[in-house]
Scaffold this active site. Structure first.
Site, mmCIF file in Angstrom:
data_model
loop_
_atom_site.group_PDB
_atom_site.id
_atom_site.type_symbol
_atom_site.label_atom_id
_atom_site.label_comp_id
_atom_site.label_asym_id
_atom_site.label_seq_id
_atom_site.Cartn_x
_atom_site.Cartn_y
_atom_site.Cartn_z
ATOM 1 N N LYS A 113 0.840 -1.213 0.000
ATOM 2 C CA LYS A 113 0.000 0.000 0.000
ATOM 3 C C LYS A 113 0.872 1.259 0.000
ATOM 4 O O LYS A 113 0.538 2.254 -0.642
ATOM 5 C CB LYS A 113 -0.952 0.005 1.201
ATOM 6 N N LYS A 196 -4.371 -10.953 -7.720
ATOM 7 C CA LYS A 196 -5.620 -11.548 -7.254
ATOM 8 C C LYS A 196 -6.813 -10.662 -7.622
ATOM 9 O O LYS A 196 -6.639 -9.487 -7.922
ATOM 10 C CB LYS A 196 -5.560 -11.764 -5.747
ATOM 11 N N LYS A 199 -11.234 -5.541 -5.058
ATOM 12 C CA LYS A 199 -12.387 -4.637 -5.084
ATOM 13 C C LYS A 199 -12.078 -3.372 -5.864
ATOM 14 O O LYS A 199 -12.943 -2.797 -6.479
ATOM 15 C CB LYS A 199 -12.774 -4.233 -3.664
HETATM 16 P P1 TYM Z 1 -10.931 -7.417 2.324
HETATM 17 O O1 TYM Z 1 -12.055 -6.470 2.487
HETATM 18 O O2 TYM Z 1 -9.843 -7.070 1.377
HETATM 19 O O3 TYM Z 1 -11.473 -8.837 1.887
HETATM 20 C C1 TYM Z 1 -12.514 -9.491 2.592
HETATM 21 C C2 TYM Z 1 -12.238 -10.986 2.601
HETATM 22 O O4 TYM Z 1 -12.096 -11.485 1.261
HETATM 23 C C3 TYM Z 1 -10.870 -12.214 1.128
HETATM 24 N N1 TYM Z 1 -10.325 -12.029 -0.229
HETATM 25 C C4 TYM Z 1 -9.956 -13.028 -1.027
HETATM 26 N N2 TYM Z 1 -9.948 -14.357 -0.880
HETATM 27 C C5 TYM Z 1 -9.524 -15.117 -1.915
HETATM 28 N N3 TYM Z 1 -9.112 -14.604 -3.106
HETATM 29 C C6 TYM Z 1 -9.094 -13.269 -3.315
HETATM 30 N N4 TYM Z 1 -8.722 -12.781 -4.491
HETATM 31 C C7 TYM Z 1 -9.514 -12.419 -2.244
HETATM 32 N N5 TYM Z 1 -9.623 -11.070 -2.106
HETATM 33 C C8 TYM Z 1 -10.116 -10.859 -0.862
HETATM 34 C C9 TYM Z 1 -9.951 -11.623 2.185
HETATM 35 O O5 TYM Z 1 -8.938 -12.547 2.542
HETATM 36 C C10 TYM Z 1 -10.909 -11.340 3.310
HETATM 37 O O6 TYM Z 1 -11.115 -12.498 4.092
HETATM 38 N N6 TYM Z 1 -8.004 -6.683 6.369
HETATM 39 C C11 TYM Z 1 -9.222 -7.313 5.877
HETATM 40 C C12 TYM Z 1 -10.476 -6.864 6.584
HETATM 41 C C13 TYM Z 1 -10.481 -7.066 8.067
HETATM 42 C C14 TYM Z 1 -10.587 -8.303 8.754
HETATM 43 C C15 TYM Z 1 -10.623 -7.978 10.131
HETATM 44 C C16 TYM Z 1 -10.629 -9.635 8.319
HETATM 45 C C17 TYM Z 1 -10.463 -6.074 9.009
HETATM 46 N N7 TYM Z 1 -10.541 -6.629 10.231
HETATM 47 C C18 TYM Z 1 -10.678 -8.965 11.101
HETATM 48 C C19 TYM Z 1 -10.697 -10.622 9.311
HETATM 49 C C20 TYM Z 1 -10.727 -10.284 10.666
HETATM 50 C C21 TYM Z 1 -9.389 -6.984 4.405
HETATM 51 O O7 TYM Z 1 -8.834 -6.049 3.914
HETATM 52 O O8 TYM Z 1 -10.311 -7.778 3.753
#
Ligand code: TYM
Length: 332
Positions: A113, A196, A199
């Site tokens: 980032k 990957k 969003k």
């Molecule tokens: P975020 O919002 O980027 O993504 C949400 C969830 O989707 C999964 N994910 C994927 N899994 C497989 N392949 C992909 N291409 C892919 N892109 C996204 C992510 O692994 C995630 O599970 N930091 C976290 C948000 C967060 C969080 C937490 C997660 C904040 N606090 C506490 C778990 C527990 C994030 O940016 O997810």
């Protein structure tokens, strides 16, 4: 017997995509029946990379609608918004005192980032994993259903929890990253095989739950392939493996077996694979999209979901915070 606690979160930074769905959300849906589940829309986290908040409210509402349309049931779990639970911010501060600058500097997502937004390397971005740890530990959750990209953050949560416990006494269980559907955490690649699904970047090669049938077909038909294997039983290139991963998620068993055999016998036609995948994907995704649109328009229902989630999440969070304050001696 008390059920084990589960916590997971998702950022409201754009449309929900198949990576989110298969990496995380379908686990969340499955786990609602067996565990005590907390699912959080992490709006504070999104501010570290998306400081423009014009669309934030709309994005949070749409995300809630997409989660519910995917099968998250606010009557079976606690579905809430991070900023509705100020207890998380207090725990975040305490955890900041057990997180070392050296380990935060090594976080892969921080380095990524910081490269992407060199003019906005803010302190929130730097301590992102500490806030994530607070999300998890505020409910003393044990299982954290996430995709592969979150593995390091969950390891850091364990480090912070262990260090806190060592310093102030056993308060937190040791949480682990979790995939209900297998031993490995999932990573869904983008359709061009570069990185990957995401969003906010590479949108033409990411499948969003909100995509129309035509967009789904078009994106899949453009997915990266090659002229096929020339040796029987070759190793699949990762972009072909990714197509098979998607097939396994939405297609019938005999379809998958046929294409696997075609690949192993060097007679596979990727055009046929993609056509079939596109149709199966449309069948899978269209009902979720339709449901999400309807829910998104029902503001009264969403307001109720948000209020109920807030109340239940705060009840659990304040219980933990009282234990934390006691353990730390921050109680006068
Ligand atoms: P975020 O919002 O980027 O993504 C949400 C969830 O989707 C999964 N994910 C994927 N899994 C497989 N392949 C992909 N291409 C892919 N892109 C996204 C992510 O692994 C995630 O599970 N930091 C976290 C948000 C967060 C969080 C937490 C997660 C904040 N606090 C506490 C778990 C527990 C994030 O940016 O997810």
């Amino acid at each position: 017997m008390q059920k084990e606690k589960v916590l997971s979160g998702i950022r409201p930074t754009g449309f929900v995509h198949l990576g989110n769905y298969f990496g995380a959300i379908r686990n969340w849906v499955k786990m609602q029946d067996e565990y005590d589940c907390y699912y959080c829309v992490v709006d504070w986290h999104s501010l570290t990379t998306h400081p423009d908040t014009h669309e934030l409210k709309h994005n949070v509402h749409r995300l809630l609608a997409e989660l519910i349309a995917s099968g998250i049931d606010p009557d079976k779990c606690v579905l809430y918004i991070q900023s509705d639970v100020p207890e998380i911010a207090e725990l975040y501060f305490y955890l900041n005192t057990v997180a070392y600058i050296g380990e935060l500097e090594k976080t892969v997502t921080f380095k990524e980032k910081a490269r992407q937004q060199p003019d906005n390397v803010n302190a929130g971005l730097f301590t992102y994993p500490v806030l994530q740890a607070a999300d998890i530990l505020i409910h003393r959750a044990v299982n954290v259903p996430v995709g592969k990209d979150q593995e390091q953050h969950i390891e850091m949560t364990r480090t912070f929890a262990d260090r806190f416990n060592h310093r102030y006494g056993e308060v937190f269980p040791s949480p682990k990253a979790f995939n209900y559907y297998g031993a490995e955490l999932i990573k869904i690649m983008s359709l061009d095989g570069v990185g990957k699904m995401s969003k906010s970047v590479n949108q033409m090669n990411t499948l969003y739950l909100a995509d129309t049938d035509e967009q789904i077909r078009k994106k899949i038909m453009k997915a990266k392939t090659d002229s096929g294997p020339t040796e029987p039983n070759s190793v699949m290139p990762d972009y072909i493996e990714n197509l098979f991963t998607l097939l396994r998620l939405v297609s019938a068993q005999e379809t998958i077996e046929k294409f696997e055999a075609d690949f192993n016998n060097c007679v596979i036609r990727y055009g046929d694979v993609k056509k079939q995948l596109a149709e199966d994907m449309v069948r899978f995704m269209a009902p979720i999209r339709e449901r999400a649109l309807a829910i998104q328009d029902d503001k009264e229902y969403l307001a109720k979901v948000i209020a109920t989630g807030r109340e239940k999440a705060r009840a659990s969070a304040s219980e933990t915070l009282a234990i934390v304050r006691n353990a730390m001696g921050v109680n006068y």
